[in-house]
Scaffold this active site. Structure first.
Site, PDB file in Angstrom:
ATOM      1  N   GLY A 195       0.749  -1.246   0.000  1.00 20.21           N
ATOM      2  CA  GLY A 195       0.000   0.000   0.000  1.00 20.21           C
ATOM      3  C   GLY A 195       0.784   1.305   0.000  1.00 20.21           C
ATOM      4  O   GLY A 195       0.189   2.375   0.081  1.00 20.21           O
ATOM      5  N   GLY A 196       2.112   1.223  -0.142  1.00 20.85           N
ATOM      6  CA  GLY A 196       2.916   2.450  -0.133  1.00 20.85           C
ATOM      7  C   GLY A 196       2.472   3.448  -1.198  1.00 20.85           C
ATOM      8  O   GLY A 196       2.259   4.635  -0.910  1.00 20.85           O
ATOM      9  N   LYS A 197       2.279   2.954  -2.417  1.00 21.49           N
ATOM     10  CA  LYS A 197       1.940   3.881  -3.509  1.00 21.49           C
ATOM     11  C   LYS A 197       0.497   4.352  -3.378  1.00 21.49           C
ATOM     12  O   LYS A 197       0.191   5.507  -3.676  1.00 21.49           O
ATOM     13  CB  LYS A 197       2.207   3.243  -4.873  1.00 21.49           C
ATOM     14  CG  LYS A 197       3.679   2.952  -5.060  1.00 21.49           C
ATOM     15  CD  LYS A 197       4.029   2.532  -6.450  1.00 21.49           C
ATOM     16  CE  LYS A 197       5.478   2.087  -6.519  1.00 21.49           C
ATOM     17  NZ  LYS A 197       5.752   0.822  -5.798  1.00 21.49           N
ATOM     18  N   ASP A 214      -5.619  -6.064  -4.956  1.00 20.31           N
ATOM     19  CA  ASP A 214      -4.466  -6.972  -4.956  1.00 20.31           C
ATOM     20  C   ASP A 214      -5.008  -8.391  -4.889  1.00 20.31           C
ATOM     21  O   ASP A 214      -5.895  -8.683  -4.082  1.00 20.31           O
ATOM     22  CB  ASP A 214      -3.550  -6.701  -3.757  1.00 20.31           C
ATOM     23  CG  ASP A 214      -2.161  -7.291  -3.963  1.00 20.31           C
ATOM     24  OD1 ASP A 214      -1.218  -6.526  -4.243  1.00 20.31           O
ATOM     25  OD2 ASP A 214      -2.027  -8.533  -3.870  1.00 20.31           O
ATOM     26  N   ARG A 219      -1.995 -10.336   1.471  1.00 16.24           N
ATOM     27  CA  ARG A 219      -1.415  -8.999   1.256  1.00 16.24           C
ATOM     28  C   ARG A 219      -2.502  -7.923   1.259  1.00 16.24           C
ATOM     29  O   ARG A 219      -2.255  -6.783   1.636  1.00 16.24           O
ATOM     30  CB  ARG A 219      -0.587  -8.982  -0.035  1.00 16.24           C
ATOM     31  CG  ARG A 219       0.752  -9.724   0.163  1.00 16.24           C
ATOM     32  CD  ARG A 219       1.544  -9.820  -1.098  1.00 16.24           C
ATOM     33  NE  ARG A 219       2.065  -8.571  -1.597  1.00 16.24           N
ATOM     34  CZ  ARG A 219       3.275  -8.079  -1.317  1.00 16.24           C
ATOM     35  NH1 ARG A 219       4.080  -8.729  -0.529  1.00 16.24           N
ATOM     36  NH2 ARG A 219       3.671  -6.935  -1.846  1.00 16.24           N
ATOM     37  N   ASP A 247      -8.189 -11.036  -9.255  1.00 16.12           N
ATOM     38  CA  ASP A 247      -7.047 -11.264 -10.130  1.00 16.12           C
ATOM     39  C   ASP A 247      -7.026 -10.085 -11.115  1.00 16.12           C
ATOM     40  O   ASP A 247      -7.944  -9.941 -11.935  1.00 16.12           O
ATOM     41  CB  ASP A 247      -7.239 -12.606 -10.857  1.00 16.12           C
ATOM     42  CG  ASP A 247      -6.159 -12.847 -11.900  1.00 16.12           C
ATOM     43  OD1 ASP A 247      -5.289 -11.971 -12.082  1.00 16.12           O
ATOM     44  OD2 ASP A 247      -6.194 -13.914 -12.531  1.00 16.12           O
ATOM     45  N   GLY A 248      -5.995  -9.271 -11.017  1.00 18.51           N
ATOM     46  CA  GLY A 248      -5.930  -8.054 -11.829  1.00 18.51           C
ATOM     47  C   GLY A 248      -5.958  -8.303 -13.330  1.00 18.51           C
ATOM     48  O   GLY A 248      -6.392  -7.451 -14.102  1.00 18.51           O
ATOM     49  N   ASP A 265       1.550  -1.540 -10.812  1.00 21.17           N
ATOM     50  CA  ASP A 265       2.837  -1.756 -10.138  1.00 21.17           C
ATOM     51  C   ASP A 265       2.991  -3.263  -9.921  1.00 21.17           C
ATOM     52  O   ASP A 265       2.597  -3.794  -8.884  1.00 21.17           O
ATOM     53  CB  ASP A 265       2.810  -1.000  -8.791  1.00 21.17           C
ATOM     54  CG  ASP A 265       4.139  -1.057  -8.073  1.00 21.17           C
ATOM     55  OD1 ASP A 265       5.178  -1.011  -8.748  1.00 21.17           O
ATOM     56  OD2 ASP A 265       4.146  -1.161  -6.828  1.00 21.17           O
ATOM     57  N   CYS A 320      10.160  -2.923  -9.660  1.00 20.46           N
ATOM     58  CA  CYS A 320      11.391  -2.610  -8.923  1.00 20.46           C
ATOM     59  C   CYS A 320      12.497  -3.569  -9.365  1.00 20.46           C
ATOM     60  O   CYS A 320      13.234  -4.109  -8.563  1.00 20.46           O
ATOM     61  CB  CYS A 320      11.171  -2.621  -7.417  1.00 20.46           C
ATOM     62  SG  CYS A 320      10.389  -4.093  -6.799  1.00 20.46           S
TER      63      CYS A 320
HETATM   64  C1  LIG Z   1       5.227  -4.824  -6.347  1.00 25.98           C
HETATM   65  S1  LIG Z   1       3.920  -5.409  -5.395  1.00 25.98           S
HETATM   66  C2  LIG Z   1       2.906  -3.982  -5.261  1.00 25.98           C
HETATM   67  C3  LIG Z   1       3.429  -2.970  -4.283  1.00 25.98           C
HETATM   68  C4  LIG Z   1       2.442  -1.856  -3.999  1.00 25.98           C
HETATM   69  N1  LIG Z   1       2.037  -1.182  -5.208  1.00 25.98           N
HETATM   70  C5  LIG Z   1       2.988  -0.849  -3.037  1.00 25.98           C
HETATM   71  O1  LIG Z   1       3.411   0.231  -3.440  1.00 25.98           O
HETATM   72  O2  LIG Z   1       3.008  -1.152  -1.841  1.00 25.98           O
HETATM   73  C6  LIG Z   1       3.043  -6.375  -6.515  1.00 25.98           C
HETATM   74  C7  LIG Z   1       1.731  -6.893  -5.959  1.00 25.98           C
HETATM   75  O3  LIG Z   1       1.028  -7.528  -7.031  1.00 25.98           O
HETATM   76  C8  LIG Z   1       0.198  -8.509  -6.461  1.00 25.98           C
HETATM   77  N2  LIG Z   1      -0.243  -9.398  -7.543  1.00 25.98           N
HETATM   78  C9  LIG Z   1       0.381 -10.480  -8.061  1.00 25.98           C
HETATM   79  N3  LIG Z   1      -0.361 -11.021  -9.041  1.00 25.98           N
HETATM   80  C10 LIG Z   1      -1.474 -10.257  -9.154  1.00 25.98           C
HETATM   81  C11 LIG Z   1      -2.631 -10.314  -9.971  1.00 25.98           C
HETATM   82  N4  LIG Z   1      -2.794 -11.279 -10.895  1.00 25.98           N
HETATM   83  N5  LIG Z   1      -3.591  -9.376  -9.795  1.00 25.98           N
HETATM   84  C12 LIG Z   1      -3.447  -8.419  -8.865  1.00 25.98           C
HETATM   85  N6  LIG Z   1      -2.375  -8.329  -8.047  1.00 25.98           N
HETATM   86  C13 LIG Z   1      -1.399  -9.226  -8.193  1.00 25.98           C
HETATM   87  C14 LIG Z   1       1.058  -9.138  -5.401  1.00 25.98           C
HETATM   88  O4  LIG Z   1       0.260  -9.777  -4.427  1.00 25.98           O
HETATM   89  C15 LIG Z   1       1.825  -7.929  -4.861  1.00 25.98           C
HETATM   90  O5  LIG Z   1       1.225  -7.453  -3.700  1.00 25.98           O
END
Ligand SMILES: C[S@@+](CC[C@H](N)C(=O)[O-])C[C@H]1O[C@@H](n2cnc3c(N)ncnc32)[C@H](O)[C@@H]1O
Length: 394
Positions: A195-197, A214, A219, A247-248, A265, A320
């Site tokens: 959740g930072g962003k 997410d 998470r 699922d995004g 992200d 990242c």
């Molecule tokens: C890089 S992290 C995001 C960090 C977040 N944006 C932040 O700033 O704190 C990537 C996230 O994508 C999620 N993720 C992985 N596959 C996904 C999907 N199919 N749909 C949605 N989220 C997904 C992971 O659970 C993870 O929390």
């Protein structure tokens, strides 16, 4: 006083004893033949040495050293906190890198952007028709100056239990600034946890509606806990903020042509984590398949984000990792698929005005053909953060 000293000594002795006593494992240790020969951090570093050496050339040795050294944080100020933290942090030697941005216009930008466009299979806009990048005056992120590796103290709660600042890689704020949120915008954060962003976007205080999604349930719980620690209850129960756990990649089926701004992200090889921590490391032998599928997943997520944006909307893709396969190649592939399969026209937005503003705080890869990237540097050990902004024309 003597009692306090005695108990400290006792504690230290217990700690020493613990180190001498072998740990008990919940599961039996693996047989020598199946036990991993090398820790996943070593495998990650080897992989990066073989790919980034050719990708980054002479930049790689210094990036490598920084990647293996302690990272630097930024303190994202919480506007919902009751007391002013700014003065307190400034008195410790920090400064708000966003307020102190260099606003001088970069010379010869237009001339150069033509050259970038020619090199690319996707079109790079010179931003002339886009609304100009206006940094929100409400996002404040404090950092210690270059070369200063002081650490921030943990934030303390106010009488409502809210915290004054959130510690994160200061370069992670850049994709949020690139998103250029304006008053009343509807925003989707497709992969939002922890959740930072999302918090940075909320600090703009300009959002019309925001959906934080997410796919990971655990998470998403973490994201909810973060929101609870930074945002007042009344706002969280407000219909303007929504937390989902879909699922995004399927978002295009849920809600198309809706959002003014979309942040994608994505999950990636999280390079810094991969060379430093064996825990939850994507370079573990049993995660090879998952790691190889990352570019495909990232492309699907970006494509879903593009479909979720409204025509005229803007999408920021970020990771990242330093990996070209997870950065530029994913953007190219998603732009291609959006056009081929959905007839959507996109332009890549030139983010050099943004990198120019913050060139004294971060190190950017010079002349990246597509998008921008903060690379770790010992004097400013932020990143890696890659970002690329797309403008949906149709
Ligand atoms: C890089 S992290 C995001 C960090 C977040 N944006 C932040 O700033 O704190 C990537 C996230 O994508 C999620 N993720 C992985 N596959 C996904 C999907 N199919 N749909 C949605 N989220 C997904 C992971 O659970 C993870 O929390």
């Amino acid at each position: 006083m003597a009692l306090l000293m005695d108990s400290r000594l006792l504690l230290r002795k217990i700690k020493d004893l613990r180190n001498l006593t072998p740990k008990r494992y919940r599961v039996k240790e693996k047989w020598a033949t199946t036990r991993a020969k090398y820790p996943s951090t070593t495998l990650a570093l080897r992989h990066f040495d073989s790919t980034y050496d050719s990708q980054l050339g002479k930049l790689w040795p210094s990036v490598r050293v920084a990647l293996l050294s302690e990272r630097k944080y930024g303190a994202l100020l919480n506007n919902f906190f009751q007391h002013a933290c700014l003065e307190d942090l400034e008195s410790q030697g920090c400064h708000d890198f966003i307020r102190d941005a260099d606003n001088e216009v970069q010379p010869s930008l237009e001339q150069e952007s033509g050259v970038v466009a020619e090199k690319e299979s996707v079109c790079v806009s010179d931003n002339q028709l886009l609304s100009p990048l206006q940094l929100s005056p409400n996002i404040k992120c404090l950092v210690f100056p270059r070369g200063n590796i002081s650490r921030f103290k943990p934030a303390r709660p106010d009488k409502f239990g809210l915290l004054g600042y959130y510690l994160m890689d200061a370069a992670s704020v850049l994709p949020c600034l690139a998103l250029n949120i304006q008053e009343g915008h509807n925003v989707l954060d497709l992969c939002a946890a922890p959740g930072g962003k999302s918090l940075a976007l909320l600090q703009t205080l300009s959002l019309g509606f925001m959906c934080m999604n997410d796919s990971s349930v655990s998470r998403t719980m973490r994201l909810k806990r973060v929101l609870k620690s930074y945002v007042p209850k009344e706002r969280l129960s407000d219909e303007k903020l929504r937390v989902t756990s879909f699922d995004g990649t399927m978002w295009g089926e849920i809600e198309r042509n809706t959002f003014d701004r979309v942040l994608v992200d994505v999950p990636c090889t999280t390079d810094r984590h991969s060379v430093m921590e064996d825990d939850n490391n994507i370079f573990k032998k049993n995660r090879v398949g998952e790691r190889r599928r990352l570019p495909q997943l990232q492309t699907e997520l970006l494509l879903a984000g593009i479909l979720a944006a409204c025509p005229g909307g803007e999408i920021v893709y970020s990771t990242c990792t330093l990996s070209q396969l997870q950065n530029q190649s994913v953007v190219e592939q998603a732009v291609h698929l959006a056009h081929e399969n959905h007839g959507i026209q996109l332009q890549v937005v030139d983010l050099r005005p943004l990198t120019h503003m913050f060139r004294k705080t971060f190190h950017f890869v010079p002349d990246l053909p597509l998008g921008e990237m903060v690379i770790p540097h010992l004097a400013a050990n932020f990143g890696p953060i890659y970002m690329c902004k797309l403008w949906r024309l149709t």
